[in-house]
Write an enzyme that holds these catalytic residues in place. Structure first.
Site, PDB file in Angstrom:
ATOM      1  N   ASN A   1     -10.330  -0.599   0.223  1.00  0.00           N
ATOM      2  CA  ASN A   1      -8.694  -0.383   0.096  1.00  0.00           C
ATOM      3  C   ASN A   1      -7.755  -1.208  -1.265  1.00  0.00           C
ATOM      4  O   ASN A   1      -7.896  -2.062  -1.406  1.00  0.00           O
ATOM      5  CB  ASN A   1      -7.953  -1.233   1.171  1.00  0.00           C
ATOM      6  CG  ASN A   1      -6.278  -1.040   1.276  1.00  0.00           C
ATOM      7  OD1 ASN A   1      -5.341  -0.465   0.138  1.00  0.00           O
ATOM      8  ND2 ASN A   1      -6.057  -1.589   2.426  1.00  0.00           N
TER       9      ASN A   1
ATOM     10  N   HIS B   1      -2.801   7.448   2.353  1.00  0.00           N
ATOM     11  CA  HIS B   1      -3.319   6.168   1.743  1.00  0.00           C
ATOM     12  C   HIS B   1      -5.033   5.651   2.126  1.00  0.00           C
ATOM     13  O   HIS B   1      -5.238   5.830   3.606  1.00  0.00           O
ATOM     14  CB  HIS B   1      -2.296   4.535   2.300  1.00  0.00           C
ATOM     15  CG  HIS B   1      -2.802   3.313   2.031  1.00  0.00           C
ATOM     16  ND1 HIS B   1      -4.003   3.087   0.990  1.00  0.00           N
ATOM     17  CD2 HIS B   1      -2.508   2.150   3.091  1.00  0.00           C
ATOM     18  CE1 HIS B   1      -3.752   1.531   0.950  1.00  0.00           C
ATOM     19  NE2 HIS B   1      -3.415   1.331   2.556  1.00  0.00           N
TER      20      HIS B   1
ATOM     21  N   CYS C   1       0.791  -1.265   0.024  1.00  0.00           N
ATOM     22  CA  CYS C   1       0.096   0.039  -0.116  1.00  0.00           C
ATOM     23  C   CYS C   1       0.742   0.830  -0.069  1.00  0.00           C
ATOM     24  O   CYS C   1      -0.228   2.366   0.192  1.00  0.00           O
ATOM     25  CB  CYS C   1      -1.216  -0.147   1.425  1.00  0.00           C
ATOM     26  SG  CYS C   1      -1.925  -1.206   1.556  1.00  0.00           S
TER      27      CYS C   1
HETATM   28  C1  LIG Z   1     -10.448  -4.933  10.585  1.00  0.00           C
HETATM   29  C2  LIG Z   1     -10.796  -3.545  11.370  1.00  0.00           C
HETATM   30  C3  LIG Z   1     -11.948  -2.979  10.321  1.00  0.00           C
HETATM   31  C4  LIG Z   1     -10.844  -4.074  12.042  1.00  0.00           C
HETATM   32  O1  LIG Z   1     -11.558  -3.465  12.838  1.00  0.00           O
HETATM   33  P1  LIG Z   1     -10.876  -3.203  14.947  1.00  0.00           P
HETATM   34  O2  LIG Z   1     -11.853  -2.222  15.390  1.00  0.00           O
HETATM   35  O3  LIG Z   1      -9.744  -3.402  15.430  1.00  0.00           O
HETATM   36  O4  LIG Z   1     -12.202  -4.658  15.143  1.00  0.00           O
HETATM   37  P2  LIG Z   1     -11.177  -5.726  15.943  1.00  0.00           P
HETATM   38  O5  LIG Z   1     -10.440  -6.312  15.466  1.00  0.00           O
HETATM   39  O6  LIG Z   1     -11.264  -4.988  17.450  1.00  0.00           O
HETATM   40  O7  LIG Z   1     -12.378  -6.311  16.324  1.00  0.00           O
HETATM   41  C5  LIG Z   1     -13.608  -5.787  16.820  1.00  0.00           C
HETATM   42  C6  LIG Z   1     -14.987  -6.984  17.244  1.00  0.00           C
HETATM   43  O8  LIG Z   1     -15.448  -7.037  15.239  1.00  0.00           O
HETATM   44  C7  LIG Z   1     -15.019  -8.903  14.736  1.00  0.00           C
HETATM   45  N1  LIG Z   1     -15.296  -8.469  13.655  1.00  0.00           N
HETATM   46  C8  LIG Z   1     -14.148  -8.596  12.804  1.00  0.00           C
HETATM   47  N2  LIG Z   1     -14.646  -8.089  11.582  1.00  0.00           N
HETATM   48  C9  LIG Z   1     -15.815  -8.030  11.024  1.00  0.00           C
HETATM   49  C10 LIG Z   1     -16.329  -7.903  10.733  1.00  0.00           C
HETATM   50  N3  LIG Z   1     -16.478  -7.697   8.647  1.00  0.00           N
HETATM   51  N4  LIG Z   1     -17.825  -8.025  10.803  1.00  0.00           N
HETATM   52  C11 LIG Z   1     -18.605  -7.808  12.292  1.00  0.00           C
HETATM   53  N5  LIG Z   1     -17.789  -8.015  12.776  1.00  0.00           N
HETATM   54  C12 LIG Z   1     -16.096  -8.188  13.139  1.00  0.00           C
HETATM   55  C13 LIG Z   1     -14.169  -9.177  15.175  1.00  0.00           C
HETATM   56  O9  LIG Z   1     -14.456 -10.627  15.363  1.00  0.00           O
HETATM   57  C14 LIG Z   1     -13.987  -8.758  16.699  1.00  0.00           C
HETATM   58  O10 LIG Z   1     -14.994  -9.379  17.272  1.00  0.00           O
HETATM   59  P3  LIG Z   1     -14.722  -9.804  18.921  1.00  0.00           P
HETATM   60  O11 LIG Z   1     -14.795  -8.812  20.524  1.00  0.00           O
HETATM   61  O12 LIG Z   1     -15.937 -10.931  19.679  1.00  0.00           O
HETATM   62  O13 LIG Z   1     -13.495 -10.266  18.720  1.00  0.00           O
HETATM   63  C15 LIG Z   1      -9.240  -2.199  11.592  1.00  0.00           C
HETATM   64  O14 LIG Z   1      -8.796  -3.667  12.163  1.00  0.00           O
HETATM   65  C16 LIG Z   1      -8.420  -1.926  10.424  1.00  0.00           C
HETATM   66  O15 LIG Z   1      -8.917  -1.220   9.400  1.00  0.00           O
HETATM   67  N6  LIG Z   1      -7.069  -2.541  10.635  1.00  0.00           N
HETATM   68  C17 LIG Z   1      -6.390  -2.136   9.466  1.00  0.00           C
HETATM   69  C18 LIG Z   1      -6.428  -3.096   8.492  1.00  0.00           C
HETATM   70  C19 LIG Z   1      -5.664  -2.810   7.240  1.00  0.00           C
HETATM   71  O16 LIG Z   1      -5.652  -1.411   6.996  1.00  0.00           O
HETATM   72  N7  LIG Z   1      -5.075  -3.896   6.345  1.00  0.00           N
HETATM   73  C20 LIG Z   1      -4.481  -3.605   4.954  1.00  0.00           C
HETATM   74  C21 LIG Z   1      -3.180  -3.056   5.157  1.00  0.00           C
HETATM   75  S1  LIG Z   1      -1.452  -3.523   5.334  1.00  0.00           S
END
Ligand SMILES: CC(C)(COP(=O)(O)OP(=O)(O)OC[C@H]1O[C@@H](n2cnc3c(N)ncnc32)[C@H](O)[C@@H]1OP(=O)(O)O)[C@@H](O)C(=O)NCCC(=O)NCCS
Length: 330
Positions: free
Chosen positions: A287, A257, A115
């Site tokens: 993304n 990004h 990215c």
């Molecule tokens: C992935 C992302 C959206 C998750 O959001 P978050 O606020 O961090 O959420 P968490 O990881 O704390 O998860 C919270 C809960 O939602 C759940 N969850 C994850 N994906 C889910 C989805 N698509 N729908 C519903 N629930 C979901 C998790 O399992 C977790 O459940 P739990 O509390 O029972 O364990 C966020 O962390 C993110 O954007 N990270 C960056 C990823 C990225 O940019 N990657 C590519 C570049 S290298």
């Protein structure tokens, strides 16, 4: 001493017509529209048509950028593509693109900085131009991520989409004001496991076992990436401002990004940057990895927000982990 400076001569972008909405994803995994929009800001993503590969998206964006620069393809003397989802393992997507543009002979190379790819290739092009090696470099961030996303993994499949964005960057003189001022790059290879496609490379070649254990797809530790993204993008923005003896009031637009609106907001908060001046189209694109910055930039230009003469700060993070920032006057 640089002989020349680099200006952004033209921009172009292409998003394929097929859409994946949050409602579509509700049918595939245990998720819902409200969760996705609240946690990421994303409503829909574009998906390449079955007959489109990364070079096809790159080609469309490139033609638009070359036209916008008032040039012909024959004026381009180097091609650099940022991608981690190329048409093939080999040859490079830049070589495929070069052939499509009818530019046999000129150098063409891919850079795999995920990215952060567009900031990496902008910095390389800027260095080549400053050294006097090339006059008009085509730089393209292009990805078809959807072919490498596991649509059974709710954490990753909600994030990614396909697209391409291209710039022509051209030689100008050292007195010009509308130039790339700086770029700062970094990488932390020790954090590579946070976002990885574990199989399909030389470490663990493609096999039936790889297919069965789902290690062919992108896997990630989302929460850790989130924290690192905010940390590294904020740090590289700070670095860029200090290097140019600027503060946030000198910047007309921040083009980060586009991974997650909450990440962009946190980075803006970090250096008291007004949220209204953050370019975000993550809601309609998701993304698209190396393509997000040039696509978001091009959209903001076309809707009249980004104008010639303005000062722009770009920042990105990605798998690797990689990160970077650049400052330019457009
Ligand atoms: C992935 C992302 C959206 C998750 O959001 P978050 O606020 O961090 O959420 P968490 O990881 O704390 O998860 C919270 C809960 O939602 C759940 N969850 C994850 N994906 C889910 C989805 N698509 N729908 C519903 N629930 C979901 C998790 O399992 C977790 O459940 P739990 O509390 O029972 O364990 C966020 O962390 C993110 O954007 N990270 C960056 C990823 C990225 O940019 N990657 C590519 C570049 S290298």
């Amino acid at each position: 001493m640089s002989l020349y400076r680099t200006r952004v001569a033209g921009t172009g972008s292409y998003l394929p017509p097929d859409l994946i909405t949050n409602k579509d994803l509700e049918k595939l995994v245990d998720t819902n529209d409200e969760w996705i929009r609240e946690r990421t800001g994303i409503s829909e993503r574009h998906r390449a048509l079955p007959n489109q590969a990364t070079s096809d998206l790159a080609y469309e964006a490139s033609l638009l950028a070359i036209k916008d620069a008032n040039l012909e393809p024959k004026d381009i003397d180097c091609i650099i593509v940022g991608t981690v989802t190329g048409d093939y393992q080999t040859p490079s997507t830049s070589c495929v693109l070069q052939a499509k543009l009818g530019l046999n002979g000129i150098p063409a190379m891919d850079v795999g900085a995920a990215c952060s790819g567009f900031i990496y290739i902008l910095s390389m092009a800027d260095a080549y131009i400053r050294m006097g090696m090339y006059k008009n470099i085509l730089i393209v961030g292009a990805e078809v991520t959807t072919r490498f996303v596991n649509y059974k993994d709710r954490e990753t499949c909600i994030l990614f989409g396909d697209g391409a964005g291209a710039w022509v960057v051209s030689r100008t003189d050292t007195q010009a004001k509308d130039v790339v001022y700086s770029s700062h790059l970094r990488a932390e290879g020790s954090l590579g496991d946070l976002f990885i496609r574990p199989s399909g490379g030389s470490k663990r070649p493609f096999s039936q076992e790889v297919l069965d254990d789902n290690s062919y797809w992108f896997t990630m530790k989302g929460r850790e990436i989130y924290k690192n993204a905010v940390r590294t993008m904020s740090a590289t923005c700070q670095e860029a401002l200090e290097f140019n003896k600027m503060n946030s009031s000198h910047i007309d637009w921040l083009v980060p990004h586009q991974a997650n609106w909450r990440i962009m907001e946190a980075v803006a908060n970090h250096f008291d940057f007004p949220k209204e001046k953050v370019i975000s189209i993550v809601d309609q694109m998701g993304n698209t990895s190396a393509a997000t910055i040039p696509v978001a930039f091009d959209f903001a230009r076309k809707d009249g927000r980004i104008k010639r003469g303005q000062t722009i700060l770009l920042t990105a993070f990605g798998a690797g982990l990689t990160a970077g920032s650049a400052v330019l006057q457009f």
